[in-house]
Enzyme design. Structure first.
Site, short mmCIF file in Angstrom:
data_model
loop_
_atom_site.label_atom_id
_atom_site.label_comp_id
_atom_site.label_asym_id
_atom_site.label_seq_id
_atom_site.Cartn_x
_atom_site.Cartn_y
_atom_site.Cartn_z
N ILE A 108 0.83 -1.41 0.13
CA ILE A 108 -0.15 0.00 -0.19
C ILE A 108 0.78 0.90 0.03
O ILE A 108 2.03 1.26 0.77
CB ILE A 108 -0.88 -0.05 1.27
CG1 ILE A 108 -2.01 -1.25 1.35
CG2 ILE A 108 -1.76 1.34 1.31
CD1 ILE A 108 -2.88 -1.28 2.41
N CYS A 109 0.63 2.19 -0.84
CA CYS A 109 0.99 3.71 -0.76
C CYS A 109 2.61 3.35 -0.82
O CYS A 109 3.09 2.70 -2.05
CB CYS A 109 0.79 4.18 0.62
SG CYS A 109 1.20 6.04 0.31
N VAL A 110 3.64 3.85 -0.22
CA VAL A 110 5.03 3.98 -0.44
C VAL A 110 5.64 2.76 -0.06
O VAL A 110 6.85 2.47 -0.45
CB VAL A 110 5.74 5.03 0.57
CG1 VAL A 110 5.19 6.22 0.27
CG2 VAL A 110 5.43 4.69 2.10
N THR A 128 2.51 4.59 -6.52
CA THR A 128 2.78 5.01 -5.21
C THR A 128 2.35 6.15 -4.57
O THR A 128 1.53 6.84 -5.33
CB THR A 128 4.28 4.74 -5.15
OG1 THR A 128 4.91 4.80 -3.69
CG2 THR A 128 5.14 6.09 -5.60
#
Length: 196
Positions: A108-110, A128
């Site tokens: 998830i995300c970064v 990202t």
């Protein structure tokens, strides 16, 4: 039983980890009953971005990739030390092992950057953290990714997302990949996500 390894770095965001334990936990009790989450990390105790402490169920050095069907990785904050663990060669080694067996990997995300660090994103579509003030998309490109401006991107066995708000969508996407669309819609309905 579909077993998901939840790979935690110091400095992870608790909300991004909890979506996997909750969605897959709801599936275990109210869905088709086939998912189990096991937490792991590099340390005996892990502190999330906002100082919440977690004790992983298994140590990373004891993980046998053959025992799992998917890997989930929450993102975190640089200021909380996230990248120290996330870019550790032991982290990369586990990610590479899951990829070598073509198992689902859902950061998830970064946390998408951990895939880049592990060498998995060359020529792959991914995303990202996408806030205009962030350098993370540039970093993802430097790992060879084709950065896509979408909330959630699936390329092969990799699922990436662009911010913490996408966390539930990533967890539901992983659930669908491990079970069925019908089962996932059932769990979403029970959790109050019907029509979303």
């Amino acid at each position: 039983m579909k077993r998901v390894l939840l790979l935690l770095a110091d400095g992870f965001e608790a909300v991004e980890a909890s979506v996997f334990t909750d969605v897959l936990g709801w599936n275990m009790l109210e869905g088709d009953g086939t998912t189990q989450v096991v937490t792991t990390g590099l340390h005996d105790r892990l502190k999330c971005t906002w100082n919440f402490t977690v004790i992983p169920e298994v140590t990373l050095d004891s993980v046998r990739v053959d025992d799992y069907d998917a890997l989930a990785i929450p993102g975190g904050f640089e200021e909380a030390g996230f990248y120290k663990d996330a870019y550790d060669p032991r982290f990369s080694s586990v990610i590479q092992a899951f990829h070598a067996q073509d198992k689902w990997i859902a950061p998830i995300c970064v946390a998408a950057l951990t895939l880049g660090k592990a060498g998995l994103l060359e020529g792959c579509r991914a995303t990202t953290y996408d806030h205009p003030t962030s350098i993370r998309k540039k970093q993802l490109r430097e790992f060879g990714a084709i950065v896509v401006d979408e909330q959630v991107v699936v390329d092969g066995n990799l699922i990436t997302s662009c911010n913490p708000a996408t966390a539930f969508e990533v967890a539901f996407t992983l659930l669908e990949k491990l079970t069925t669309r019908e089962n996932t819609l059932h769990v979403k309905d029970l959790m109050g996500f019907a029509g979303k």
